[in-house]
Write a protein that holds these residues in place. Structure first.
Motif, mmCIF file in Angstrom:
data_model
loop_
_atom_site.group_PDB
_atom_site.id
_atom_site.type_symbol
_atom_site.label_atom_id
_atom_site.label_comp_id
_atom_site.label_asym_id
_atom_site.label_seq_id
_atom_site.Cartn_x
_atom_site.Cartn_y
_atom_site.Cartn_z
ATOM 1 N N GLU A 139 -3.007 -6.981 4.498
ATOM 2 C CA GLU A 139 -3.158 -5.606 4.026
ATOM 3 C C GLU A 139 -2.262 -4.657 4.823
ATOM 4 O O GLU A 139 -1.566 -3.810 4.245
ATOM 5 C CB GLU A 139 -4.612 -5.166 4.163
ATOM 6 C CG GLU A 139 -4.863 -3.741 3.682
ATOM 7 C CD GLU A 139 -6.294 -3.293 3.933
ATOM 8 O OE1 GLU A 139 -6.732 -2.363 3.240
ATOM 9 O OE2 GLU A 139 -6.963 -3.872 4.819
ATOM 10 N N VAL A 140 -2.255 -4.797 6.154
ATOM 11 C CA VAL A 140 -1.436 -3.924 6.997
ATOM 12 C C VAL A 140 0.050 -4.192 6.761
ATOM 13 O O VAL A 140 0.855 -3.263 6.691
ATOM 14 C CB VAL A 140 -1.806 -4.098 8.481
ATOM 15 C CG1 VAL A 140 -0.817 -3.354 9.376
ATOM 16 C CG2 VAL A 140 -3.225 -3.589 8.740
ATOM 17 N N LEU A 176 1.103 -2.392 3.729
ATOM 18 C CA LEU A 176 1.277 -0.961 3.968
ATOM 19 C C LEU A 176 2.610 -0.691 4.660
ATOM 20 O O LEU A 176 3.301 0.282 4.329
ATOM 21 C CB LEU A 176 0.123 -0.431 4.827
ATOM 22 C CG LEU A 176 -1.238 -0.326 4.131
ATOM 23 C CD1 LEU A 176 -2.341 -0.043 5.150
ATOM 24 C CD2 LEU A 176 -1.210 0.772 3.072
ATOM 25 N N ALA A 195 5.338 -0.964 1.997
ATOM 26 C CA ALA A 195 5.380 0.239 1.159
ATOM 27 C C ALA A 195 5.983 1.404 1.939
ATOM 28 O O ALA A 195 6.741 2.209 1.384
ATOM 29 C CB ALA A 195 3.969 0.585 0.690
ATOM 30 N N ARG A 196 5.661 1.476 3.207
ATOM 31 C CA ARG A 196 6.171 2.569 4.033
ATOM 32 C C ARG A 196 7.680 2.442 4.243
ATOM 33 O O ARG A 196 8.395 3.447 4.275
ATOM 34 C CB ARG A 196 5.443 2.579 5.374
ATOM 35 C CG ARG A 196 5.684 3.827 6.196
ATOM 36 C CD ARG A 196 4.732 3.933 7.367
ATOM 37 N NE ARG A 196 4.976 5.188 8.046
ATOM 38 C CZ ARG A 196 5.886 5.339 9.022
ATOM 39 N NH1 ARG A 196 6.580 4.291 9.417
ATOM 40 N NH2 ARG A 196 6.075 6.515 9.580
ATOM 41 N N GLU A 224 4.910 10.722 1.938
ATOM 42 C CA GLU A 224 4.346 9.424 1.578
ATOM 43 C C GLU A 224 4.357 8.487 2.785
ATOM 44 O O GLU A 224 3.381 7.781 3.048
ATOM 45 C CB GLU A 224 5.153 8.809 0.434
ATOM 46 C CG GLU A 224 4.690 7.421 0.001
ATOM 47 C CD GLU A 224 3.323 7.415 -0.665
ATOM 48 O OE1 GLU A 224 2.758 6.322 -0.827
ATOM 49 O OE2 GLU A 224 2.826 8.501 -1.023
ATOM 50 N N GLU A 227 1.604 9.554 5.157
ATOM 51 C CA GLU A 227 0.275 9.172 4.672
ATOM 52 C C GLU A 227 0.026 7.677 4.861
ATOM 53 O O GLU A 227 -1.081 7.263 5.240
ATOM 54 C CB GLU A 227 0.134 9.559 3.198
ATOM 55 C CG GLU A 227 -1.281 9.424 2.654
ATOM 56 C CD GLU A 227 -2.285 10.277 3.409
ATOM 57 O OE1 GLU A 227 -3.397 9.761 3.676
ATOM 58 O OE2 GLU A 227 -1.963 11.427 3.756
ATOM 59 N N LEU A 228 1.037 6.862 4.618
ATOM 60 C CA LEU A 228 0.895 5.420 4.827
ATOM 61 C C LEU A 228 0.685 5.106 6.307
ATOM 62 O O LEU A 228 -0.082 4.201 6.657
ATOM 63 C CB LEU A 228 2.130 4.691 4.292
ATOM 64 C CG LEU A 228 2.238 4.633 2.767
ATOM 65 C CD1 LEU A 228 3.646 4.219 2.341
ATOM 66 C CD2 LEU A 228 1.201 3.667 2.190
ATOM 67 N N GLU A 277 -2.872 5.612 7.097
ATOM 68 C CA GLU A 277 -3.684 4.489 6.619
ATOM 69 C C GLU A 277 -3.576 3.296 7.562
ATOM 70 O O GLU A 277 -4.562 2.594 7.808
ATOM 71 C CB GLU A 277 -3.242 4.087 5.209
ATOM 72 C CG GLU A 277 -3.597 5.091 4.128
ATOM 73 C CD GLU A 277 -5.096 5.302 4.014
ATOM 74 O OE1 GLU A 277 -5.844 4.301 4.080
ATOM 75 O OE2 GLU A 277 -5.518 6.464 3.879
ATOM 76 N N ILE A 278 -2.398 3.065 8.094
ATOM 77 C CA ILE A 278 -2.209 1.962 9.048
ATOM 78 C C ILE A 278 -3.019 2.222 10.315
ATOM 79 O O ILE A 278 -3.672 1.312 10.846
ATOM 80 C CB ILE A 278 -0.715 1.793 9.372
ATOM 81 C CG1 ILE A 278 0.042 1.275 8.131
ATOM 82 C CG2 ILE A 278 -0.516 0.823 10.544
ATOM 83 C CD1 ILE A 278 1.548 1.292 8.272
ATOM 84 N N ARG A 324 -6.608 1.345 10.443
ATOM 85 C CA ARG A 324 -6.875 -0.096 10.553
ATOM 86 C C ARG A 324 -6.598 -0.621 11.955
ATOM 87 O O ARG A 324 -6.424 -1.818 12.170
ATOM 88 C CB ARG A 324 -6.068 -0.850 9.491
ATOM 89 C CG ARG A 324 -6.602 -0.582 8.078
ATOM 90 C CD ARG A 324 -5.558 -0.779 7.013
ATOM 91 N NE ARG A 324 -6.126 -0.610 5.663
ATOM 92 C CZ ARG A 324 -6.341 0.564 5.087
ATOM 93 N NH1 ARG A 324 -6.047 1.679 5.722
ATOM 94 N NH2 ARG A 324 -6.855 0.640 3.879
#
Length: 221
Positions: free
Chosen positions: A174-175, A178, A181-182, A193, A196-197, A200-201, A204
């Protein structure tokens, strides 16, 4: 409570200064358009040729309007990057654009400035926040120390960051997703963006920082 933010002149002045500068720059280009078309090496010749074909006064009016709009868009971007930091004995609040990040005193072990980023560390050493701003590091230090928080001169864990590579084995799928995507957001200059990513990291348990478009990470101990 101690509040650190840009001066009123900056916060409100950008809405006048940026459109004015944009309009002036565009006006100058419309005046120079005829001369620029004689410079065959100059790029975007087709654009300047179109400008010279527009009759006056519409050429000037259109140039001023386009420049003012461009300046206003720049002001919007600048305003979205401004951050207000509120530090009280009980909590720390970061306000940026339309987002608010709130941390209780027991959540924050210390704070420091890493370049243009304000970083908050938890008691376990993980980064709670890493937010970019143009706020003075000296003013931030004074705000935190006045309210009894520990201010560090530098990142105590700087040597523990590793450069992220695809499918890093010590990170979860999952990380890693991310981070992937980042990386795409950074390549496309989608700064919000990417920010924000990164948040989210951090949720976690993984700290993340950037150096020249490369991502670096540090796992929670």
């Amino acid at each position: 409570m101690t509040t650190v933010q840009e001066t009123a002149a900056v916060r409100y002045g950008i809405w006048v200064a940026c459109p004015a500068v944009g309009a002036a720059a565009a006006w100058g280009l419309t005046l120079a358009a005829g001369w620029i078309t004689t410079l065959r090496w100059f790029p975007a010749q087709g654009v300047f040729e179109l400008v010279t074909d527009i009759p006056q006064p519409w050429r000037t009016i259109g140039g001023l309007a386009v420049g003012a709009v461009a300046g206003f868009v720049f002001a919007l971007f600048w305003a979205s990057e401004m951050m207000t930091v509120e530090v009280s004995h009980a909590r720390i609040t970061l306000r940026k654009d339309d987002k608010t990040f709130d941390f209780g005193r027991d959540e924050v072990e210390s704070a420091f400035a890493d370049g243009k980023h304000l970083v908050l560390l938890s008691p376990s050493g993980i980064e709670l926040a890493r937010e970019k701003s143009d706020l003075s590091a000296a003013k931030l230090e004074r705000a935190f120390t006045e309210q009894g928080y520990r201010w560090r001169a530098a990142d105590p864990f700087a040597g523990e960051f590793r450069m992220w590579v695809e499918h890093a084995p010590e990170l979860s799928a999952e990380v890693n997703a991310l981070f992937t995507a980042r990386r795409k957001a950074i390549a496309k200059y989608e700064h919000e963006e990417a920010a924000e990513l990164a948040r989210e990291i951090r949720k976690r348990g993984v700290s993340v920082r950037d150096e020249k478009k490369r991502q670096y990470y540090r796992c929670e101990r």
